[in-house]
Scaffold this active site. Structure first.
Site, PDB file in Angstrom:
ATOM      1  N   GLU A   1      27.058  87.296  59.926  1.00 54.11           N
ATOM      2  CA  GLU A   1      27.302  87.527  58.498  1.00 54.11           C
ATOM      3  C   GLU A   1      26.617  88.793  57.994  1.00 54.11           C
ATOM      4  O   GLU A   1      27.200  89.569  57.243  1.00 54.11           O
ATOM      5  CB  GLU A   1      26.802  86.310  57.703  1.00 54.11           C
ATOM      6  CG  GLU A   1      26.875  86.503  56.203  1.00 54.11           C
ATOM      7  CD  GLU A   1      26.350  85.291  55.424  1.00 54.11           C
ATOM      8  OE1 GLU A   1      25.991  84.284  56.046  1.00 54.11           O
ATOM      9  OE2 GLU A   1      26.317  85.371  54.187  1.00 54.11           O
TER      10      GLU A   1
ATOM     11  N   GLU B   1      23.194  76.406  46.140  1.00 49.68           N
ATOM     12  CA  GLU B   1      24.350  77.270  45.888  1.00 49.68           C
ATOM     13  C   GLU B   1      25.516  76.486  45.298  1.00 49.68           C
ATOM     14  O   GLU B   1      26.660  76.619  45.738  1.00 49.68           O
ATOM     15  CB  GLU B   1      24.764  77.986  47.166  1.00 49.68           C
ATOM     16  CG  GLU B   1      23.658  78.891  47.702  1.00 49.68           C
ATOM     17  CD  GLU B   1      24.057  79.728  48.914  1.00 49.68           C
ATOM     18  OE1 GLU B   1      24.912  79.265  49.688  1.00 49.68           O
ATOM     19  OE2 GLU B   1      23.511  80.834  49.063  1.00 49.68           O
TER      20      GLU B   1
ATOM     21  N   ASP C   1      17.625  84.406  54.465  1.00 51.94           N
ATOM     22  CA  ASP C   1      18.985  84.040  54.851  1.00 51.94           C
ATOM     23  C   ASP C   1      19.524  84.873  56.007  1.00 51.94           C
ATOM     24  O   ASP C   1      20.298  85.805  55.775  1.00 51.94           O
ATOM     25  CB  ASP C   1      19.901  84.199  53.625  1.00 51.94           C
ATOM     26  CG  ASP C   1      21.253  83.561  53.845  1.00 51.94           C
ATOM     27  OD1 ASP C   1      21.401  82.859  54.848  1.00 51.94           O
ATOM     28  OD2 ASP C   1      22.144  83.768  53.008  1.00 51.94           O
TER      29      ASP C   1
HETATM   30  O1  GCW Z   1      24.096  82.773  54.087  1.00 52.15           O
HETATM   31  C1  GCW Z   1      24.603  82.078  53.030  1.00 52.15           C
HETATM   32  C2  GCW Z   1      26.039  82.368  53.097  1.00 52.15           C
HETATM   33  C3  GCW Z   1      26.908  81.260  52.559  1.00 52.15           C
HETATM   34  C4  GCW Z   1      26.472  79.954  53.220  1.00 52.15           C
HETATM   35  C5  GCW Z   1      25.011  79.703  52.885  1.00 52.15           C
HETATM   36  C6  GCW Z   1      24.465  78.471  53.574  1.00 52.15           C
HETATM   37  C7  GCW Z   1      27.795  78.079  53.807  1.00 52.15           C
HETATM   38  O2  GCW Z   1      26.301  83.569  52.437  1.00 52.15           O
HETATM   39  O3  GCW Z   1      28.227  81.568  52.853  1.00 52.15           O
HETATM   40  O4  GCW Z   1      27.279  78.889  52.820  1.00 52.15           O
HETATM   41  O5  GCW Z   1      24.234  80.775  53.327  1.00 52.15           O
HETATM   42  O6  GCW Z   1      23.864  78.612  54.621  1.00 52.15           O
HETATM   43  O7  GCW Z   1      24.643  77.385  53.057  1.00 52.15           O
END
Ligand code: GCW
Length: 736
Positions: free
Chosen positions: A429, A327, A401
């Site tokens: 989240e 990311e 995720d």
């Molecule tokens: O779930 C996603 C989130 C990001 C997060 C990423 C991760 C810290 O949307 O906000 O970043 O995973 O786990 O690295």
């Protein structure tokens, strides 16, 4: 250690000196003082100690308490002694004398192994072996013919954990006289990961701002740091990563390290080590180098020097957590190197000081078109056995995720020669932020109990991560924290149960979520079974409810863009394909779901053959993962005899009904708790009900554009049309 008497005597002296008139004024003043000088509701977490009537304490010893032998030689033992007295004084309303040496009047001994007499040490030798470095023994023993309650451990931290356990048992109204508890943690690293930024915002945080007041540190120590440490120690958490994995290199500069050192000083007496996230490009950003290539000599030296400086300032520093090449975060691949190159370079820098590197496996590429669910496995499994001993790989519980439900991550069990750390998300989240009541230990338990078949039957995920399956050297679990500056720490009072439950499972991944709910409710609210039984049921059903009203039957990642607040199954215009919900559900005229069998992405092949076989056939795929693994026609007939469309719609409705039931249960619980406690959760459940309906309506209206079928009987008709739900925008949704 101050006892209550230390405060009472000076007060009596002052009162003695007052004239009668002044005394009258003083009494009037005290009478009109606001009574809410007490701790605000929720602040004490599971650590409130209500007074227990002495005659109901289930211990002869404690009813006659007169003295405790407790020699506190180290800061951790001093903490333990303070905690024991704090709990005993509050609950029993007796000031117990604490002695540094044994005495005939002792009813309780809290003593490290080395301070026990020869005879007891010999008698307990087997127990001491079983509990390991951080475990404890709580036992009734005979000393010179007299019964004594003994808390003992190999090391001081075990004593602290034993003390917390003992106080907990007292609060749970357990019989204390015939205790024989021999317990130690099953995992080495029991970690919180804070996604806290240096500006005090918290990525995916829904409970206010970061606890760490960087501006005022290192001089100003907020008392909450101590309460934070107490809470964590009470459930066995022994590690905290202070900063976001989307890292800022500044935290590695001297000015910030001084602040980190101050926090480490606060946490040390509670047995908690501090870790930091290391931004891979730090040598460039704060070191003045023009590369961060992990094979470059200057870069290697830079990290070695950095490690030296850190350990000079924080001698027991835990190590680094790293998100690399994920990311947008920098990493070794920016220089044509591998995850192994990057992780081992940092491991080498920390190794002389006993530090560790925790390297995250949450990677998926911006350019690779293969199923995102497959990418981490494909990238990391070939590296099995190549990481240094002090390098651990941290894997999220599922392959995408932190969704309301995912099958377990296939990496668990597939890397026998690598220490894998389980990463759970405690902050919600994708599960309703801090407005929805979702008891997450249910989810954690499902993952930990999952069968991997990697070493025959009974090769569960729990056995992979506690090292018992493959004999790993270091073991651990990480939980992305849900803690912030809110008075009750977690925003939703029931989100405290997720912090608590996470800690308990990190201590022992074989605990049942039902037992954890029972413990937490008793410690936080009440021991009254008329309250406990229904509320426990409410907690137990809450996880399935959120799955039903958000992503039933294996659907996933339908959340709106960026903030992930609310439904957005229609979103299809984001720059990276795998950021779009349409990528995951693939709804079309034919049907819905992601084909991950050999006819599709073949992600099923990353599981052991026993599971792959199960997942490859829709008839044998567990219904909760159906659309995770299959793209099926709308009229596909499920085991319940209904067609897919109807079942999907009825599941969404069921989720809403489950929240209605939760609200109903809570209303019945009203008489057992305070009005404030009741109202707080009631209002939140009302938000949850409103949002569950929103999810149901938005998703069904959208999927209906493909299925072109009517909603089955029993599903409430949406009050608005699809355009309305699509038009909702939340520019200031928190945690983004
Ligand atoms: O779930 C996603 C989130 C990001 C997060 C990423 C991760 C810290 O949307 O906000 O970043 O995973 O786990 O690295």
């Amino acid at each position: 250690m101050n006892s209550k008497l230390d405060y009472v005597f000076p007060c009596l002296k002052i009162i003695n000196c007052l004239s009668p008139l002044k005394l009258v004024y003083l009494i009037i003043f005290l009478a009109i003082l606001p009574t809410n000088a007490q701790t605000p509701v929720g602040y004490n977490l599971w650590l409130g100690y209500p007074q227990i009537k002495k005659q109901t304490v289930r211990s002869e010893y404690l009813r006659t308490t007169n003295s405790i032998f407790f020699r506190a030689k180290t800061p951790v033992l001093q903490t333990a002694r303070k905690e024991l007295l704090r709990g005993l004084e509050a609950m029993l309303d007796t000031v117990s004398g604490v002695l540094d040496s044994p005495n005939a009047m002792n009813t309780m001994w809290v003593v490290e192994k080395n301070d026990l007499n020869q005879e007891l040490r010999r008698k307990l030798i087997g127990d001491f072996e079983r509990i390991g470095k951080e475990g404890f023994i709580i036992k009734s023993v005979l000393v010179n013919g007299k019964g004594i309650l003994l808390i003992t451990a190999n090391e001081d931290l075990g004593i602290l954990y034993g003390v917390f356990k003992f106080l907990q048992l007292m609060k749970l109204q357990k019989k204390l006289d015939e205790l024989n508890i021999i317990e130690g943690p099953k995992l080495d690293l029991r970690m919180l990961n804070h996604w806290d930024n240096l500006d005090r915002t918290v990525e995916r945080g829904y409970a206010g701002f970061s606890l760490w007041n960087w501006q005022k540190l290192p001089e100003y120590i907020d008392p909450r740091y101590i309460d934070y440490a107490r809470a964590n120690a009470s459930i066995g958490i022994n590690a905290t990563v202070l900063t976001n994995v989307n890292a800022n290199a500044l935290v590695l500069t001297r000015a910030y390290l001084e602040k980190v050192a101050a926090l480490a000083d606060v946490f040390r007496p509670y047995g908690i080590k501090v870790y930091l996230t290391a931004r891979f490009s730090a040598p460039v950003e704060i070191g003045g180098l023009n590369t961060a290539d992990p094979l470059n000599e200057d870069v290697i030296e830079w990290w070695k020097d950095k490690a030296k400086v850190i350990y000079q300032m924080i001698p027991d520093f835990g190590g680094f957590l790293v998100k690399a090449n994920s990311e947008g975060q920098p990493g070794p691949q920016n220089y044509g190197r591998t995850h192994v190159d990057g992780a081992n370079m940092l491991g080498t820098a920390l190794q002389p000081f006993g530090g560790i590197v925790i390297w995250r496996a949450f990677v998926y590429s911006a350019t690779d078109a293969t199923d995102r669910a497959k990418q981490a496995f494909a990238e990391f499994v070939p590296y099995d056995g190549k990481f240094l001993d002090n390098v651990l790989v941290q894997v999220k519980n599922g392959p995408i995720d932190f969704q309301p439900r995912e099958p377990f991550h296939p990496m668990f069990g597939a890397m026998p020669n690598t220490s894998l750390v389980m990463e759970f998300q405690i902050t919600q989240e994708y599960l309703g932020f801090s407005s929805h009541l979702v008891f997450l230990p249910k989810l954690y338990e499902e993952v930990l109990d999952a069968e991997t078949y990697r070493k025959g039957n009974n090769s569960t995920v729990a056995k992979v991560i506690d090292g018992s399956l493959f004999n790993n050297k270091i073991t651990g679990m990480a939980g992305v924290a849900n803690i912030g500056t809110d008075i009750n720490w977690t925003g939703h009072p029931f989100a405290q149960a997720n912090w608590y439950g996470y800690g308990r499972l990190a201590w022992n991944p074989y605990l049942s979520s039902d037992m954890i709910a029972d413990e937490w409710l008793r410690l936080t609210y009440s021991n009254d079974s008329r309250f406990l039984d229904p509320v426990k049921e409410m907690m137990a059903s809450s996880r399935e409810a959120v799955v039903n009203y958000m992503t039933p039957l294996g659907l996933h990642h339908l959340m709106a863009t960026g903030h992930h607040y609310g439904p957005g199954p229609w979103v299809n215009d984001l720059s990276r394909p795998e950021w779009n919900p349409t990528y995951y559900h693939k709804a079309d005229k034919f049907g819905i779901g992601f084909d991950r069998t050999p006819s599709g992405s073949n992600a099923s092949s990353q599981y052991a053959p026993e599971l792959a076989k199960l997942f490859n056939n829709p008839d044998s795929t567990p219904e909760e993962y159906l659309l995770w693994f299959h793209h099926l026609p709308w009229d596909y007939r499920l085991k319940n005899g209904e067609i897919l469309w109807d079942t999907l719609a009825l599941n969404y409705q069921k989720g809403v009904d489950q929240v209605k039931e939760m609200l109903g249960i809570w209303k019945q619980a009203k008489m057992y708790i305070s009005e404030e406690q009741y109202n707080e959760v009631k209002m939140l459940l009302e938000i949850q009900l409103k949002e569950a309906k929103w999810w149901r309506n938005a998703c069904l209206l959208y999927f209906q554009t493909f299925s072109e079928r009517k909603l089955p009987t029993g599903v409430e008709l949406p009050g608005e049309n699809l355009e309305y739900y699509k038009s909702l925008k939340f520019p200031y949704a928190p945690g983004n």
